[in-house]
Motif scaffolding. Structure first.
Motif, PDB file in Angstrom:
ATOM      1  N   PHE A  77       0.884  -1.127   0.056  1.00  0.00           N
ATOM      2  CA  PHE A  77      -0.005  -0.057   0.015  1.00  0.00           C
ATOM      3  C   PHE A  77       0.922   1.174  -0.160  1.00  0.00           C
ATOM      4  O   PHE A  77       1.934   1.229   0.563  1.00  0.00           O
ATOM      5  N   CYS A 107      -3.856 -12.127   2.798  1.00  0.00           N
ATOM      6  CA  CYS A 107      -3.280 -10.733   2.169  1.00  0.00           C
ATOM      7  C   CYS A 107      -3.216 -10.678   0.819  1.00  0.00           C
ATOM      8  O   CYS A 107      -3.184  -9.571   0.419  1.00  0.00           O
ATOM      9  N   ILE A 110      -6.593  -9.208   0.230  1.00  0.00           N
ATOM     10  CA  ILE A 110      -6.689  -7.838   0.709  1.00  0.00           C
ATOM     11  C   ILE A 110      -5.847  -7.000  -0.360  1.00  0.00           C
ATOM     12  O   ILE A 110      -6.528  -5.927  -0.596  1.00  0.00           O
ATOM     13  N   THR A 111      -4.792  -7.364  -0.710  1.00  0.00           N
ATOM     14  CA  THR A 111      -3.951  -6.154  -1.570  1.00  0.00           C
ATOM     15  C   THR A 111      -4.813  -6.051  -2.899  1.00  0.00           C
ATOM     16  O   THR A 111      -4.576  -5.239  -3.729  1.00  0.00           O
ATOM     17  N   SER A 113      -8.226  -6.116  -3.137  1.00  0.00           N
ATOM     18  CA  SER A 113      -9.623  -5.620  -2.828  1.00  0.00           C
ATOM     19  C   SER A 113      -9.733  -4.349  -2.231  1.00  0.00           C
ATOM     20  O   SER A 113     -10.790  -3.942  -2.070  1.00  0.00           O
ATOM     21  N   MET A 114      -8.711  -4.089  -1.349  1.00  0.00           N
ATOM     22  CA  MET A 114      -8.588  -2.726  -0.437  1.00  0.00           C
ATOM     23  C   MET A 114      -7.810  -1.662  -1.083  1.00  0.00           C
ATOM     24  O   MET A 114      -6.853  -2.022  -1.704  1.00  0.00           O
ATOM     25  N   LYS A 115      -8.120  -0.559  -0.951  1.00  0.00           N
ATOM     26  CA  LYS A 115      -7.438   0.557  -1.734  1.00  0.00           C
ATOM     27  C   LYS A 115      -6.479   1.165  -0.465  1.00  0.00           C
ATOM     28  O   LYS A 115      -5.740   2.062  -0.871  1.00  0.00           O
ATOM     29  N   HIS A 116      -6.812   0.911   0.726  1.00  0.00           N
ATOM     30  CA  HIS A 116      -6.228   1.544   1.853  1.00  0.00           C
ATOM     31  C   HIS A 116      -5.687   0.473   2.946  1.00  0.00           C
ATOM     32  O   HIS A 116      -6.227  -0.629   2.669  1.00  0.00           O
ATOM     33  N   PRO A 118      -5.345  -2.132   5.476  1.00  0.00           N
ATOM     34  CA  PRO A 118      -6.409  -2.842   6.297  1.00  0.00           C
ATOM     35  C   PRO A 118      -6.029  -2.747   7.671  1.00  0.00           C
ATOM     36  O   PRO A 118      -4.938  -2.492   8.381  1.00  0.00           O
ATOM     37  N   THR A 119      -7.386  -2.902   8.517  1.00  0.00           N
ATOM     38  CA  THR A 119      -6.958  -2.934  10.154  1.00  0.00           C
ATOM     39  C   THR A 119      -6.929  -4.353  10.459  1.00  0.00           C
ATOM     40  O   THR A 119      -7.128  -5.199   9.585  1.00  0.00           O
ATOM     41  N   ASP A 122      -9.977  -6.143   9.704  1.00  0.00           N
ATOM     42  CA  ASP A 122      -9.944  -6.745   8.058  1.00  0.00           C
ATOM     43  C   ASP A 122      -9.185  -8.107   7.827  1.00  0.00           C
ATOM     44  O   ASP A 122      -9.590  -8.879   7.283  1.00  0.00           O
ATOM     45  N   ARG A 126     -11.039 -11.619   7.183  1.00  0.00           N
ATOM     46  CA  ARG A 126     -10.337 -12.220   5.998  1.00  0.00           C
ATOM     47  C   ARG A 126     -10.094 -13.637   6.070  1.00  0.00           C
ATOM     48  O   ARG A 126     -10.521 -14.733   5.564  1.00  0.00           O
TER      49      ARG A 126
END
Length: 173
Positions: A77, A107, A110-111, A113-116, A118-119, A122, A126
């Protein structure tokens, strides 16, 4: 982890199950239609059960594996956390609760599907979703195995009945 490794790694240990996921998930989720469904080949099904049981029994990620996976995740990110060390420690602590393969797959997803960043929630969500899907795949595989046995028993029962009716033998003829 390199891009090529991330595309291949998450699916390697349950390849048979993923290849037949539709059949296994249908079997687990639609009990009323099981007797009408086409079953996987028994040898392939046995291998799918084995690979799922092994994947689900995998030990949690080691601290080093967790830190490495989380470092790769964070590096994916453009933004960086306010307190990078605390963030990495919290994410790695969550990662250590799951197998290396589950965390790697999470991971990877997440990389994509998410633009920011993750917490921790998150990552936990997942990982839990991946684990739940694998449990459902195993349930479907075990139910298919039971259906194979039921169909084999039914075929044997019909053969015995036909043999008795034709007078060619069978049980008690």
């Amino acid at each position: 982890m390199l891009e090529n490794e991330m595309n291949v790694y998450p699916m390697t240990t349950i390849a048979i199950s993923e290849q037949h996921a539709t059949s296994l998930l249908d079997f687990a989720e639609r009990p009323s239609t099981r007797t009408l469904m086409v079953l996987m080949d028994e040898a392939l099904l046995k291998n799918a059960i084995s690979e799922l049981q092994q994947a689900l029994a995998s030990p949690p990620a080691s601290a080093d594996e967790a830190r490495s996976l989380i470092a790769n995740l964070i590096g994916s990110f453009p933004e960086k956390p306010h307190d990078a060390e605390a963030y990495a420690v919290a994410m790695a602590a969550e990662a250590e609760l799951w197998s290396t393969e589950i965390v790697a797959e999470a991971c990877w997803a997440i990389t994509r599907s998410m633009k920011h960043l993750p917490t921790v929630a998150d990552l936990a969500e997942r990982c839990g979703s991946i684990m739940g899907r694998r449990n459902l795949l195993l349930r479907g595989a075990l139910l298919q195995q039971d259906e194979h046995r039921r169909r084999d028993d039914e075929a044997a029962r019909r053969a015995r009945y036909a043999a008795r009716r034709s007078g060619t033998g069978g049980d008690g003829a």
